[in-house]
Design an enzyme around this catalytic site. Structure first.
Site, PDB file in Angstrom:
ATOM      1  N   HIS A  38       7.482 -43.339 -81.077  1.00 16.86           N
ATOM      2  CA  HIS A  38       6.833 -42.198 -81.717  1.00 16.86           C
ATOM      3  C   HIS A  38       5.777 -41.605 -80.792  1.00 16.86           C
ATOM      4  O   HIS A  38       4.760 -42.238 -80.537  1.00 16.86           O
ATOM      5  CB  HIS A  38       6.205 -42.689 -83.026  1.00 16.86           C
ATOM      6  CG  HIS A  38       5.609 -41.624 -83.876  1.00 16.86           C
ATOM      7  ND1 HIS A  38       4.276 -41.602 -84.221  1.00 16.86           N
ATOM      8  CD2 HIS A  38       6.170 -40.534 -84.462  1.00 16.86           C
ATOM      9  CE1 HIS A  38       4.053 -40.564 -84.994  1.00 16.86           C
ATOM     10  NE2 HIS A  38       5.170 -39.897 -85.154  1.00 16.86           N
ATOM     11  N   HIS A  91       2.080 -32.839 -80.397  1.00 14.74           N
ATOM     12  CA  HIS A  91       2.407 -33.077 -81.804  1.00 14.74           C
ATOM     13  C   HIS A  91       2.056 -31.908 -82.713  1.00 14.74           C
ATOM     14  O   HIS A  91       2.745 -31.632 -83.685  1.00 14.74           O
ATOM     15  CB  HIS A  91       1.702 -34.333 -82.331  1.00 14.74           C
ATOM     16  CG  HIS A  91       2.014 -34.578 -83.773  1.00 14.74           C
ATOM     17  ND1 HIS A  91       1.160 -34.193 -84.795  1.00 14.74           N
ATOM     18  CD2 HIS A  91       3.109 -35.103 -84.368  1.00 14.74           C
ATOM     19  CE1 HIS A  91       1.729 -34.507 -85.952  1.00 14.74           C
ATOM     20  NE2 HIS A  91       2.902 -35.054 -85.727  1.00 14.74           N
TER      21      HIS A  91
HETATM   22 CA    CA Z   1       7.242 -35.883 -84.777  1.00 18.23          CA
END
Ligand code: CA
Length: 338
Positions: A34, A76
């Protein structure tokens, strides 16, 4: 120069960790790093990507927002201020809401920024207190999507294995309002780097179903598509009904639900809610987000229990983790039991 040294150090770490092929068989449990190895290094920077690859993650996630000059930036948020020093380098360049938008800066300007660990904007403190320090003057940088693909392609060559991509198109609707086509641009870049087929190691993800429908039907992509499903039921609840899953399966290959859609805490025990089985009936693979070993949910004894819950009890095909080394450990154990 310091940046180069950081990269060299991490590349050595890759070499030391061994160059065995890590392409898992179809039945194996998957690890998606992630934002790179974001539990250990500032998210989406080259060192975080290299570290995730060195730790054996099967896929690396890239969140993508567009700059003013239409470059795909791996970040992000559609804002720059939580992970860079933009407010110091470009004071006053915020919008009326006080935020600094990627869409208002050129790539040349973004290159002047230093990236750092995520901060809580209200307090200025680190969002995750146990992670990489905020202090110091290390030249962490944001990358374009093309640069990250170069890095991953380079590592594929030197390691002799494929590395999966998990690009997320951030807020296509916001970008449309700025006059930008994020879906088209990301697909063009993937195509230019040789990612075109369903068999290519790509899971292209988005929270907005319309954008994935566009990718499949208007742009005709053959890549695997992953519908993200948030926890907010007023917006995403329809997606996990039987009819909703049927609709997703017409367009997508996989879903990426908030992990709490897979499990619920009942009588002091986390239990499977049955979503994976219903998705599998429709041919959809399931990759919940996000396991953060340093932020345990209520009622979860430890991170190991969390990984076991998702990989084994809920039978997820993979998961997003900030700590890919830990995820790889539990994915291997769960795969061996399959
Ligand atoms: Ca994402």
């Amino acid at each position: 120069m310091v940046k180069m040294h950081m990269c060299i150090c991490l590349c050595l770490a890759v070499a030391i960790s061994g160059c065995k092929k890590l392409d898992p068989p179809a039945s194996a449990k998957i690890v998606i790093a992630h934002r790179g190895a974001s539990g250990y290094l500032p998210e989406h920077t080259a060192p975080a990507v290299v570290m995730a690859v060195a730790m054996g993650a099967h896929y690396i996630e890239q969140d993508i927002a567009l700059s003013r000059d239409n470059r795909a930036i791996v970040i992000h948020d559609i804002h720059l201020d939580a992970v860079t020093d933009v407010a110091r380098i470009f004071p006053g360049r915020h919008r009326s809401d006080g935020r600094y938008y990627v869409a208002d800066f050129t790539w040349q300007e973004i290159q002047k920024l230093t990236a750092h660990e995520r901060i809580d904007l209200a307090s200025g403190a680190a969002a995750f207190s146990g992670r990489f320090p905020l202090t110091g003057d290390l030249p962490f940088k944001l990358m374009t999507f093309e640069q990250e693909l170069q890095l991953i392609r380079g590592l594929e060559k030197s390691l002799g294995r494929r590395i999966g991509l998990c690009p997320e198109i951030k807020s296509p609707e916001f970008h449309r309002r700025q006059g930008m086509d994020a879906v088209g641009l990301v697909l063009d870049i993937l195509d230019a780097h040789g990612y075109r087929e369903k068999s290519d190691p790509v899971l292209l993800q988005c929270f907005e179903f319309d954008a994935l429908v566009d990718a499949r039907r208007r742009f005709g992509t053959r890549l695997q598509l992953l519908q993200l499903i948030g926890a907010d039921s007023s917006r995403y609840g329809w997606m996990v009904t039987d009819a909703g899953l049927d609709s997703l399966a017409q367009v997508c290959d996989a879903i990426g639900p908030d992990w709490r859609r897979l499990a619920e805490l009942k009588d002091g025990e986390w239990r499977d809610r049955g979503l994976v089985a219903r998705a599998h009936e429709r041919g959809l693979r399931v990759f919940p987000y996000t396991v953060r070993d340093d932020v345990l949910p209520k009622g979860m004894a430890d991170a190991a229990s969390w990984y076991r819950l998702l990989y084994r009890r809920c039978n997820a095909d993979g998961l997003f983790s900030d700590f890919p080394d830990r995820a790889v450990h539990f994915a291997k154990r769960a795969s061996a039991r399959r």
